[in-house]
Design a protein around this motif. Sequence first.
Motif, PDB file in Angstrom:
ATOM      1  N   ARG A   1       0.685  -1.351  -0.391  1.00 41.10           N
ATOM      2  CA  ARG A   1      -0.207   0.633   0.077  1.00 41.10           C
ATOM      3  C   ARG A   1       0.376   1.737  -0.082  1.00 41.10           C
ATOM      4  N   THR A   2       2.504   0.737   0.200  1.00 43.61           N
ATOM      5  CA  THR A   2       3.074   2.346   0.652  1.00 43.61           C
ATOM      6  C   THR A   2       3.745   2.223  -0.066  1.00 43.61           C
ATOM      7  N   SER A   3       4.909   1.096  -0.829  1.00 43.60           N
ATOM      8  CA  SER A   3       6.142   1.143  -1.325  1.00 43.60           C
ATOM      9  C   SER A   3       5.930   1.101  -2.670  1.00 43.60           C
ATOM     10  N   PRO A   4       6.061   1.807  -3.636  1.00 39.10           N
ATOM     11  CA  PRO A   4       6.267   1.604  -5.339  1.00 39.10           C
ATOM     12  C   PRO A   4       7.662   0.811  -5.311  1.00 39.10           C
ATOM     13  N   GLU A   5       8.629   0.661  -4.299  1.00 40.21           N
ATOM     14  CA  GLU A   5       9.453  -0.155  -4.790  1.00 40.21           C
ATOM     15  C   GLU A   5       9.351  -2.207  -5.342  1.00 40.21           C
ATOM     16  N   PHE A   6       8.888  -2.532  -6.650  1.00 38.43           N
ATOM     17  CA  PHE A   6       9.159  -3.689  -7.099  1.00 38.43           C
ATOM     18  C   PHE A   6      10.684  -4.443  -6.473  1.00 38.43           C
ATOM     19  N   LYS A   7      10.481  -5.991  -5.820  1.00 36.37           N
ATOM     20  CA  LYS A   7      11.974  -6.404  -5.497  1.00 36.37           C
ATOM     21  C   LYS A   7      11.676  -7.106  -6.953  1.00 36.37           C
ATOM     22  N   GLY A   8      12.509  -7.021  -7.681  1.00 40.20           N
ATOM     23  CA  GLY A   8      12.665  -7.669  -9.034  1.00 40.20           C
ATOM     24  C   GLY A   8      14.210  -9.134  -8.801  1.00 40.20           C
ATOM     25  N   HIS A   9      14.319  -8.972 -10.459  1.00 48.06           N
ATOM     26  CA  HIS A   9      15.715 -10.296 -10.587  1.00 48.06           C
ATOM     27  C   HIS A   9      16.177  -9.764 -12.774  1.00 48.06           C
ATOM     28  N   ASN A  10      16.814 -10.076 -12.156  1.00 48.82           N
ATOM     29  CA  ASN A  10      17.549 -10.276 -14.246  1.00 48.82           C
ATOM     30  C   ASN A  10      16.463 -11.768 -14.201  1.00 48.82           C
ATOM     31  N   HIS A  11      16.051 -11.221 -15.066  1.00 50.48           N
ATOM     32  CA  HIS A  11      15.291 -12.590 -15.535  1.00 50.48           C
ATOM     33  C   HIS A  11      13.878 -12.499 -15.157  1.00 50.48           C
ATOM     34  N   CYS A  12      13.637 -11.734 -14.105  1.00 47.63           N
ATOM     35  CA  CYS A  12      12.046 -11.947 -13.641  1.00 47.63           C
ATOM     36  C   CYS A  12      11.237 -11.866 -14.330  1.00 47.63           C
ATOM     37  N   GLY A  13       9.998 -12.867 -14.689  1.00 47.90           N
ATOM     38  CA  GLY A  13       9.074 -12.904 -15.426  1.00 47.90           C
ATOM     39  C   GLY A  13       7.798 -11.749 -15.148  1.00 47.90           C
ATOM     40  N   CYS A  14       7.890 -11.427 -13.530  1.00 48.23           N
ATOM     41  CA  CYS A  14       6.195 -10.565 -12.357  1.00 48.23           C
ATOM     42  C   CYS A  14       6.152  -9.423 -13.191  1.00 48.23           C
ATOM     43  N   ILE A  15       5.310  -9.047 -12.796  1.00 45.97           N
ATOM     44  CA  ILE A  15       4.714  -7.550 -12.964  1.00 45.97           C
ATOM     45  C   ILE A  15       3.940  -7.475 -11.881  1.00 45.97           C
ATOM     46  N   ALA A  16       3.665  -6.520 -11.581  1.00 47.18           N
ATOM     47  CA  ALA A  16       2.588  -5.637 -10.828  1.00 47.18           C
ATOM     48  C   ALA A  16       1.180  -5.686 -11.404  1.00 47.18           C
ATOM     49  N   ALA A  17       0.233  -5.541 -10.277  1.00 47.79           N
ATOM     50  CA  ALA A  17      -1.414  -5.473 -11.052  1.00 47.79           C
ATOM     51  C   ALA A  17      -1.598  -4.139  -9.382  1.00 47.79           C
ATOM     52  N   PRO A  18      -2.352  -3.464 -10.008  1.00 48.33           N
ATOM     53  CA  PRO A  18      -3.516  -2.753  -9.108  1.00 48.33           C
ATOM     54  C   PRO A  18      -4.078  -3.556  -8.557  1.00 48.33           C
ATOM     55  N   ALA A  19      -4.588  -3.331  -7.066  1.00 51.80           N
ATOM     56  CA  ALA A  19      -5.749  -4.582  -6.363  1.00 51.80           C
ATOM     57  C   ALA A  19      -6.510  -3.481  -5.702  1.00 51.80           C
TER      58      ALA A  19
END
Length: 98
Positions: free
Chosen positions: A79-97
């Motif tokens: 709810r408060t942090s826009p920091e997305f913890k990703g890594h190289n070759h990470c296929g994850c995405i962010a989605a609004p809740a």
Amino acid sequence: DTDRTDTLARWAVSPLFAAEPDRPAMFTNVSGGLQRIIADADRFTITTSSIEDPRAHGWYRITGGACSFCQMLAGSIYRTSPEFKGHNHCGCIAAPAF
């Protein structure tokens, strides 16, 4: 962010300067790092917008693979942090809740 891309370039080509140059490792480094930089721009747009949108409850991670790190972070709403913890070759995405 030129500092980030310069750092990526220096790190990515480092296998070429080993005692036995490793071209496949260099290509893996370059492709993973570049993919992360591009994906992070998208992720930051979604996470920031989701936090600022008064109708949204925040954002969450949709996993793109079976990585244990990503699986650990999936399912939480941020709810408060826009920091997305990703890594190289990470296929994850962010989605609004909503």
